[in-house]
Motif scaffolding. Structure first.
Motif, PDB file in Angstrom:
ATOM      1  N   MET A 174      -5.560  -8.370  16.427  1.00  0.00           N
ATOM      2  CA  MET A 174      -4.514  -7.882  17.339  1.00  0.00           C
ATOM      3  C   MET A 174      -3.929  -6.561  16.862  1.00  0.00           C
ATOM      4  O   MET A 174      -3.546  -5.710  17.662  1.00  0.00           O
ATOM      5  N   GLU A 175      -3.857  -6.375  15.538  1.00  0.00           N
ATOM      6  CA  GLU A 175      -3.355  -5.093  15.046  1.00  0.00           C
ATOM      7  C   GLU A 175      -4.433  -4.018  15.219  1.00  0.00           C
ATOM      8  O   GLU A 175      -4.129  -2.851  15.418  1.00  0.00           O
ATOM      9  N   SER A 176      -5.690  -4.431  15.168  1.00  0.00           N
ATOM     10  CA  SER A 176      -6.784  -3.459  15.297  1.00  0.00           C
ATOM     11  C   SER A 176      -7.029  -3.066  16.751  1.00  0.00           C
ATOM     12  O   SER A 176      -7.146  -1.880  17.067  1.00  0.00           O
ATOM     13  N   LYS A 212       0.841  -1.199   0.000  1.00  0.00           N
ATOM     14  CA  LYS A 212       0.000   0.000   0.000  1.00  0.00           C
ATOM     15  C   LYS A 212       0.877   1.250   0.000  1.00  0.00           C
ATOM     16  O   LYS A 212       0.670   2.169  -0.776  1.00  0.00           O
ATOM     17  N   SER A 213       1.878   1.260   0.862  1.00  0.00           N
ATOM     18  CA  SER A 213       2.712   2.460   0.998  1.00  0.00           C
ATOM     19  C   SER A 213       3.838   2.518  -0.033  1.00  0.00           C
ATOM     20  O   SER A 213       4.383   3.574  -0.302  1.00  0.00           O
ATOM     21  N   PHE A 214       4.183   1.407  -0.579  1.00  0.00           N
ATOM     22  CA  PHE A 214       5.360   1.234  -1.427  1.00  0.00           C
ATOM     23  C   PHE A 214       6.618   1.701  -0.696  1.00  0.00           C
ATOM     24  O   PHE A 214       7.567   2.220  -1.282  1.00  0.00           O
ATOM     25  N   GLY A 215       6.610   1.502   0.629  1.00  0.00           N
ATOM     26  CA  GLY A 215       7.770   1.955   1.393  1.00  0.00           C
ATOM     27  C   GLY A 215       8.196   0.914   2.409  1.00  0.00           C
ATOM     28  O   GLY A 215       9.033   1.195   3.268  1.00  0.00           O
ATOM     29  N   THR A 216       7.641  -0.278   2.349  1.00  0.00           N
ATOM     30  CA  THR A 216       7.944  -1.271   3.379  1.00  0.00           C
ATOM     31  C   THR A 216       9.235  -2.007   3.032  1.00  0.00           C
ATOM     32  O   THR A 216       9.391  -2.564   1.944  1.00  0.00           O
ATOM     33  N   GLN A 217      10.153  -1.953   4.005  1.00  0.00           N
ATOM     34  CA  GLN A 217      11.507  -2.471   3.773  1.00  0.00           C
ATOM     35  C   GLN A 217      11.526  -3.894   3.227  1.00  0.00           C
ATOM     36  O   GLN A 217      12.194  -4.195   2.228  1.00  0.00           O
TER      37      GLN A 217
HETATM   38  O1  LIG Z   1       1.271  -2.671   2.269  1.00  0.00           O
HETATM   39  P1  LIG Z   1       2.410  -2.039   2.962  1.00  0.00           P
HETATM   40  O2  LIG Z   1       2.348  -0.542   2.908  1.00  0.00           O
HETATM   41  O3  LIG Z   1       3.722  -2.563   2.457  1.00  0.00           O
HETATM   42  O4  LIG Z   1       2.316  -2.394   4.476  1.00  0.00           O
HETATM   43  C1  LIG Z   1       2.446  -3.692   4.935  1.00  0.00           C
HETATM   44  C2  LIG Z   1       2.117  -3.744   6.395  1.00  0.00           C
HETATM   45  O5  LIG Z   1       2.944  -2.810   7.067  1.00  0.00           O
HETATM   46  C3  LIG Z   1       2.765  -2.680   8.464  1.00  0.00           C
HETATM   47  O6  LIG Z   1       3.333  -3.744   9.102  1.00  0.00           O
HETATM   48  C4  LIG Z   1       1.328  -2.498   8.871  1.00  0.00           C
HETATM   49  O7  LIG Z   1       1.215  -2.627  10.244  1.00  0.00           O
HETATM   50  C5  LIG Z   1       0.427  -3.480   8.190  1.00  0.00           C
HETATM   51  O8  LIG Z   1      -0.921  -3.177   8.484  1.00  0.00           O
HETATM   52  C6  LIG Z   1       0.662  -3.405   6.699  1.00  0.00           C
HETATM   53  O9  LIG Z   1      -0.217  -4.279   6.055  1.00  0.00           O
END
Ligand SMILES: O=P(O)(O)OC[C@H]1O[C@H](O)[C@H](O)[C@@H](O)[C@@H]1O
Length: 545
Positions: free
Chosen positions: A350-352, A204-209
């Motif tokens: 748990m995340e919610s 979603k963010s295109f920023g997850t390591q």
């Molecule tokens: O989809 P992304 O932006 O890569 O995020 C991937 C995941 O990142 C985090 O861990 C959030 O807590 C999750 O809710 C999310 O789904």
């Protein structure tokens, strides 16, 4: 103290919960308990009669829901109000399964139209891949999908694809890579042929390591198999709300499927994040999955609280956490295809609801989300069920089972069902000391031994469970089931008045992880950190113990 724990209903529930008789007695008092404490909706049947509750419990729980304005909070979510207040976002995963022609306006835009456009793009892509008209760089059709993503961009597609295996396109295989541990992608790539593999990068963010690193490694592997830069367009697509970043990363603009900031990661499998699912089961089945969830949305939005399945389940979970000191909740799926579901619900809940302050920042003075865990039956019966039956912790359970199996093989399914129902019965009724003693009557043990062993065989019972049945596991019933749990999670968060849609704890982990990364690479000194972190970083740098 919070308004919630000061309320009269809360305190009545507290007192009432201590006075309730054993469930065995409740069943004896009311022979119609199964009829009155069960309900059906959207292809699902819920038996909630094996809960620590009588009519008074139920009316107190519904009163609590009314007093905490649950109905108007449900409406606010469906209407697109900014209920994720800390991130200033609407929460509209329900719009992803809205029907064409419906109108849900957000910031002046009918988002249902955008959703439908993306679904149309998904449908075209699914047809291109599954018909074989989409070719890889050497002219061969695609045989393997590798979905790269983590968190909500991983578990939903993986677990739903796994659950719907009977509906898979026989010419395709799918693989999921989440962990940044190089072993995960390395082991997957060993099985694959670059000429026939399609990578879906979901973030979603295109920023997850993790996802960026795994995608870069996939790209390196792809190039090292004789492909060139121009071939990437045939083998890499992305799903993201950050289209600019995806383009900058090198994903062809035509290969980017959009999503939106009003979809939380853990609620996103219904968006283009579900592309791997759509590829594996086909777009018609994917739409059936959405329809199942949509039916549950309608049920949740329009059914009175006392007959509302997610509300009933949410209230029971709250009852045990807040008034019976239960700290965990187990999900037991009696269907091998649903074996991953407990992990999915774990993330969802748990995340919610793993939160400690109310919406206005007040520290809570009650338990919020429990630990969610579980696994598939019957396997768990030969392991952790022992603790469910005789341990000191109270662990409410959900049993989930389809009445018909996709693989009707001899006596297998009837045995599976007997185990499922037998477990709920044993948890509820337990075994008294007298019963245990009577069972030992015919043995050759001495009376002292008998009474001593009977103590070990005694089981308190009174352990609550819900049983959820469906006719058969289909895309539609699975959609309803997942939406049921989404809304159940919402119900609890709404009554506790917490934000179920942010995840600042996860964010902190990400930030500190990046800081440590810089120190592991010696770009930054670690001596200013606590001595444990510093010591561990030094050991890693030296690569020796
Ligand atoms: O989809 P992304 O932006 O890569 O995020 C991937 C995941 O990142 C985090 O861990 C959030 O807590 C999750 O809710 C999310 O789904």
């Amino acid at each position: 103290m919070t308004e919630l724990t000061l309320s009269q209903t809360w305190n009545e529930l507290k007192a009432h919960s201590k006075e309730l008789p054993h469930m065995r007695e409740l069943f004896e008092q009311d022979k119609l308990r199964f009829d009155t404490m069960s309900t059906s909706a959207c292809g699902l049947f819920l038996d909630y009669s094996k809960n620590r509750a009588n009519n008074e419990t139920l009316s107190l729980l519904f009163k609590l829901a009314e007093e905490t304005k649950l109905a108007s909070k449900i409406k606010a979510m469906f209407d697109g109000e900014v209920i994720n207040t800390t991130e200033k976002r609407a929460v509209l995963h329900t719009a992803l399964r809205a029907k064409p022609g419906q109108t849900i306006v957000l910031d002046g835009v009918n988002i249902v139209e955008e959703v439908q456009q993306t679904q149309a793009k998904m449908a075209t892509f699914v047809t291109a891949i599954t018909s074989g008209s989409w070719k890889g760089y050497t002219g061969k059709s695609i045989t393997d999908i590798v979905s790269i993503g983590i968190g909500g961009s991983f578990l939903g597609p993986k677990i739903v694809s796994q659950a719907l295996r009977p509906y898979w396109n026989k010419d395709l295989n799918c693989h999921f890579v989440g962990n940044v541990d190089g072993t995960s992608i390395t082991e997957k790539l060993k099985l694959l042929d670059a000429e026939t593999t399609l990578f879906i990068m979901s973030s979603k963010s295109f920023g997850t390591q993790e996802t960026l690193t795994n995608t870069l490694s996939a790209k390196d592997w792809f190039m090292s198999n004789g492909a060139s830069q121009k071939d990437i367009a045939q083998h890499f697509v992305a799903v993201t709300s950050n289209v600019a970043k995806a383009t900058e990363f090198g994903i062809d603009a035509d290969n980017i499927f959009p999503m939106w900031d009003w979809v939380g990661g853990r609620y996103s499998l219904w968006s283009a994040i579900g592309l791997p699912i759509a590829l594996m089961i086909g777009m018609d089945n994917f739409r059936e999955l959405l329809d199942g969830a949509h039916e549950m949305d309608k049920h949740f939005a329009n059914t009175p609280l006392s007959e509302n399945m997610p509300v009933i389940m949410g209230l029971f979970s709250l009852l045990y956490g807040n008034f019976h000191n239960a700290q965990s909740h187990v999900v037991l799926t009696y269907d091998h295809y649903l074996r991953g579901l407990p992990a999915y619900f774990q993330q969802l809940d748990m995340e919610s609801n793993g939160k400690s302050v109310t919406l206005d920042g007040t520290q809570v003075d009650f338990s919020t989300g429990p630990v969610i865990w579980g696994g598939e039956g019957t396997n768990g019966q030969h392991a952790y069920h022992q603790l469910l039956h005789q341990g000191t912790a109270l662990i409410p359970a959900d049993f989930i089972m389809p009445l018909k199996s996709h693989n009707p093989l001899g006596e297998h399914h009837v045995q599976l069902a007997s185990n499922c129902f037998g477990q709920t019965q044993a948890l509820m009724q337990g075994r008294s000391y007298e019963e245990a003693l009577a069972e030992l009557e015919a043995s050759t043990l001495s009376n002292d031994e008998k009474s001593s062993i009977a103590k070990h065989k005694e089981m308190q019972g009174n352990k609550p469970s819900n049983t959820i049945l469906m006719d058969k596991l289909t895309p539609g019933t699975l959609g309803s089931l997942i939406a049921l749990y989404e809304h159940r999670t919402f119900v609890q968060g709404a009554i506790w008045n917490i934000n179920s849609f942010d995840q600042w704890g996860v964010e902190l982990g990400k930030t500190l992880g990046n800081d440590v990364l810089a120190r592991l690479g010696a770009e930054k000194d670690a001596s200013e950190l606590d001595c444990s972190s510093n010591g561990l970083i030094n050991m890693f740098r030296q690569q020796s113990l």
